[in-house]
Design a protein around this motif. Structure first.
Motif, mmCIF file in Angstrom:
data_model
loop_
_atom_site.group_PDB
_atom_site.id
_atom_site.type_symbol
_atom_site.label_atom_id
_atom_site.label_comp_id
_atom_site.label_asym_id
_atom_site.label_seq_id
_atom_site.Cartn_x
_atom_site.Cartn_y
_atom_site.Cartn_z
ATOM 1 N N SER A 43 38.916 79.927 71.299
ATOM 2 C CA SER A 43 39.616 78.799 70.692
ATOM 3 C C SER A 43 40.444 78.069 71.750
ATOM 4 O O SER A 43 40.907 78.678 72.712
ATOM 5 C CB SER A 43 40.541 79.268 69.559
ATOM 6 N N VAL A 44 40.619 76.782 71.524
ATOM 7 C CA VAL A 44 41.445 75.955 72.403
ATOM 8 C C VAL A 44 42.433 75.182 71.539
ATOM 9 O O VAL A 44 42.043 74.592 70.523
ATOM 10 C CB VAL A 44 40.584 74.978 73.233
ATOM 11 N N SER A 45 43.695 75.191 71.924
ATOM 12 C CA SER A 45 44.730 74.469 71.177
ATOM 13 C C SER A 45 45.331 73.385 72.058
ATOM 14 O O SER A 45 45.561 73.592 73.251
ATOM 15 C CB SER A 45 45.832 75.429 70.703
ATOM 16 N N VAL A 169 43.565 62.358 67.656
ATOM 17 C CA VAL A 169 42.264 61.889 68.157
ATOM 18 C C VAL A 169 42.110 62.210 69.637
ATOM 19 O O VAL A 169 41.094 62.757 70.073
ATOM 20 C CB VAL A 169 42.100 60.379 67.904
ATOM 21 N N GLY A 170 43.098 61.870 70.430
ATOM 22 C CA GLY A 170 43.030 62.167 71.853
ATOM 23 C C GLY A 170 43.039 63.652 72.147
ATOM 24 O O GLY A 170 42.445 64.105 73.128
ATOM 25 N N ALA A 171 43.689 64.433 71.274
ATOM 26 C CA ALA A 171 43.763 65.879 71.484
ATOM 27 C C ALA A 171 42.389 66.523 71.359
ATOM 28 O O ALA A 171 42.100 67.517 72.028
ATOM 29 C CB ALA A 171 44.729 66.499 70.485
ATOM 30 N N ARG A 172 41.534 65.979 70.496
ATOM 31 C CA ARG A 172 40.192 66.547 70.342
ATOM 32 C C ARG A 172 39.395 66.415 71.633
ATOM 33 O O ARG A 172 38.717 67.360 72.064
ATOM 34 C CB ARG A 172 39.466 65.864 69.183
ATOM 35 N N ALA A 178 38.626 70.928 77.927
ATOM 36 C CA ALA A 178 39.158 72.232 78.313
ATOM 37 C C ALA A 178 38.181 73.352 77.969
ATOM 38 O O ALA A 178 38.040 74.317 78.724
ATOM 39 C CB ALA A 178 40.496 72.468 77.617
ATOM 40 N N ALA A 179 37.505 73.219 76.827
ATOM 41 C CA ALA A 179 36.533 74.237 76.431
ATOM 42 C C ALA A 179 35.344 74.269 77.383
ATOM 43 O O ALA A 179 34.851 75.347 77.748
ATOM 44 C CB ALA A 179 36.057 73.956 75.002
ATOM 45 N N GLU A 180 34.878 73.099 77.800
ATOM 46 C CA GLU A 180 33.755 73.054 78.739
ATOM 47 C C GLU A 180 34.116 73.738 80.054
ATOM 48 O O GLU A 180 33.319 74.494 80.620
ATOM 49 C CB GLU A 180 33.355 71.598 78.991
ATOM 50 N N ALA A 181 35.322 73.473 80.534
ATOM 51 C CA ALA A 181 35.755 74.094 81.780
ATOM 52 C C ALA A 181 35.885 75.606 81.631
ATOM 53 O O ALA A 181 35.490 76.372 82.524
ATOM 54 C CB ALA A 181 37.085 73.493 82.221
ATOM 55 N N LYS A 182 36.424 76.047 80.495
ATOM 56 C CA LYS A 182 36.584 77.485 80.275
ATOM 57 C C LYS A 182 35.234 78.182 80.164
ATOM 58 O O LYS A 182 35.030 79.266 80.738
ATOM 59 C CB LYS A 182 37.415 77.724 79.009
ATOM 60 N N ALA A 183 34.300 77.579 79.428
ATOM 61 C CA ALA A 183 32.976 78.186 79.264
ATOM 62 C C ALA A 183 32.245 78.275 80.598
ATOM 63 O O ALA A 183 31.583 79.288 80.906
ATOM 64 C CB ALA A 183 32.159 77.380 78.260
ATOM 65 N N THR A 184 32.342 77.219 81.410
ATOM 66 C CA THR A 184 31.711 77.232 82.729
ATOM 67 C C THR A 184 32.295 78.331 83.604
ATOM 68 O O THR A 184 31.568 79.025 84.329
ATOM 69 C CB THR A 184 31.885 75.865 83.407
ATOM 70 N N ASP A 185 33.599 78.511 83.537
ATOM 71 C CA ASP A 185 34.258 79.540 84.333
ATOM 72 C C ASP A 185 33.833 80.938 83.894
ATOM 73 O O ASP A 185 33.557 81.808 84.721
ATOM 74 C CB ASP A 185 35.769 79.379 84.209
ATOM 75 N N THR A 236 49.853 70.414 66.435
ATOM 76 C CA THR A 236 48.957 71.232 67.254
ATOM 77 C C THR A 236 47.581 71.316 66.620
ATOM 78 O O THR A 236 47.452 71.664 65.439
ATOM 79 C CB THR A 236 49.527 72.649 67.446
ATOM 80 N N LEU A 237 46.574 70.983 67.398
ATOM 81 C CA LEU A 237 45.177 71.037 66.954
ATOM 82 C C LEU A 237 44.510 72.267 67.565
ATOM 83 O O LEU A 237 44.691 72.552 68.750
ATOM 84 C CB LEU A 237 44.431 69.775 67.404
ATOM 85 N N THR A 238 43.735 72.998 66.775
ATOM 86 C CA THR A 238 42.998 74.156 67.258
ATOM 87 C C THR A 238 41.517 73.973 66.965
ATOM 88 O O THR A 238 41.128 73.741 65.814
ATOM 89 C CB THR A 238 43.491 75.451 66.604
ATOM 90 N N LEU A 239 40.681 74.069 68.003
ATOM 91 C CA LEU A 239 39.235 73.989 67.859
ATOM 92 C C LEU A 239 38.614 75.326 68.259
ATOM 93 O O LEU A 239 39.031 75.946 69.243
ATOM 94 C CB LEU A 239 38.649 72.881 68.736
ATOM 95 N N ASN A 240 37.630 75.757 67.488
ATOM 96 C CA ASN A 240 36.913 77.008 67.744
ATOM 97 C C ASN A 240 35.531 76.691 68.320
ATOM 98 O O ASN A 240 34.788 75.894 67.738
ATOM 99 C CB ASN A 240 36.780 77.824 66.457
#
Length: 247
Positions: A43-45, A169-172, A178-185, A236-240
Motif C-alpha cells: 500500500s502507498v499513502s 486528485v494530485g495525490a493519486r 511512488a508505487a511504480e518506483a517501489k515495485a521496480t526496487d 490522506t489517500l491510501t492505494l493498494n
C-alpha cells in the motif's frame, strides 16, 4: 492399450503439469501466481494539506423547569433565539441541523439521611444544533453571536474541505508514481527484470478529526471577537497495489 494412446496420454499430462495452478472459491476462478511470477502486494499513502474552505460549529442551550412541558417550552424559545442569531450571521436554513435533544429528570442527592430518596428538582432539556458555513473568517464572530444569543454548549469548530475527493486528485498520481518506483526496487532486489501492474484498489481516505468541545464564554458588549485560526486540514489517500514480478 496401443502405443499411440499411451503417447497421447503422456502428452496430455505434460500439458497439465505445465499449466499454472487454478483455484476455485465461491464460484469464481482465478490464476494463482507460480514461482516464476510471484505477486507483490503493498500500500502507498499520500497526505494532502490544504486551507479549509468549510467549517461547522455546534451550539446549544440547557433549560430546567418543574415539569417536562415547561422545560421543553423554555428550551424551544431559547433555541429560536439561537437559530435566529445564526441566520443573522448569514447561515442558511439548510445549513443548520439539530444534532441532539435530551430530556431528563434532575435529582438532588446531597444532604440525604439513610433510607431517604433523593429530592426531585425538575426536568432538564438540552438541545444542540450545528451550523455549517464557507465563511471561514467569520467563525469567531459567529461563535460570539451564538453565545450572546444564549448558547451555553458550544462545540467545534470542525474544519473541512467541501470536496475532499477533488483535493486528492494530485495525490493519486503521486501514489501511483511512488508505487511504480517501489515495485521496480523490489523486483531488482529480488533478482527479477521488472514488475507488471496487476491491480489497484483505493482503500479510502481519512480527513481531520473533530476537536474538543469549545468552552462556554461570558462576553462583555465591547469584547474583541474570538480569534479562530483555521490552519490547514489534512486528508490522506491510501492505494493498494499488486504487481507481478517478471524475469
Amino acid at each position: 492399450m496401443t502405443k499411440q494412446m499411451l503417447a497421447a496420454m503422456a502428452s496430455g499430462l505434460a500439458l497439465i503439469a505445465a499449466a499454472p495452478a487454478v483455484a476455485q472459491q465461491g464460484g469464481s476462478t482465478g490464476t494463482v501466481a507460480t514461482m516464476q511470477h510471484p505477486i507483490l502486494s503493498f500500500s502507498v499513502s499520500e497526505e494532502v494539506r490544504s486551507r479549509p474552505d468549510q467549517a461547522t460549529v455546534g451550539a446549544g442551550v440547557t433549560t430546567t423547569a418543574p415539569t417536562a412541558v415547561e422545560a421543553m417550552r423554555a428550551n424551544a424559545a431559547a433555541m429560536d433565539r439561537l437559530i435566529a442569531a445564526a441566520k443573522a450571521r448569514g447561515i442558511k436554513a439548510e445549513d443548520i441541523q439539530t444534532s441532539g435533544i435530551n430530556l431528563s429528570p434532575q435529582y438532588d442527592y446531597s444532604n440525604r439521611t439513610d433510607g431517604q430518596p433523593p429530592r426531585f428538582l425538575g426536568y432538564q432539556v438540552s438541545n444542540t444544533v450545528r451550523a455549517t458555513t464557507g465563511k471561514i473568517d467569520d467563525i469567531g464572530p459567529l461563535l460570539d453571536a451564538l453565545v450572546a444569543a444564549g448558547g451555553t454548549n458550544i462545540e467545534g469548530p470542525w474544519f473541512a474541505m467541501k470536496d475532499p475527493d477533488a483535493q486528492l486528485v494530485g495525490a493519486r498520481g503521486a501514489a501511483i508514481k511512488a508505487a511504480e518506483a517501489k515495485a521496480t526496487d523490489y523486483a531488482r532486489l529480488a533478482g527479477y527484470r521488472g514488475a507488471e501492474l496487476v491491480s489497484i484498489g483505493e482503500g479510502g481516505f481519512s480527513g481531520p478529526q473533530p476537536p474538543m468541545p469549545y468552552a462556554r464564554m461570558e462576553m462583555a458588549a465591547d469584547a474583541k471577537a474570538t480569534p479562530v485560526e483555521p490552519g490547514r486540514v489534512s486528508n490522506t489517500l491510501t492505494l493498494n497495489f499488486q504487481y507481478r514480478l517478471v524475469r
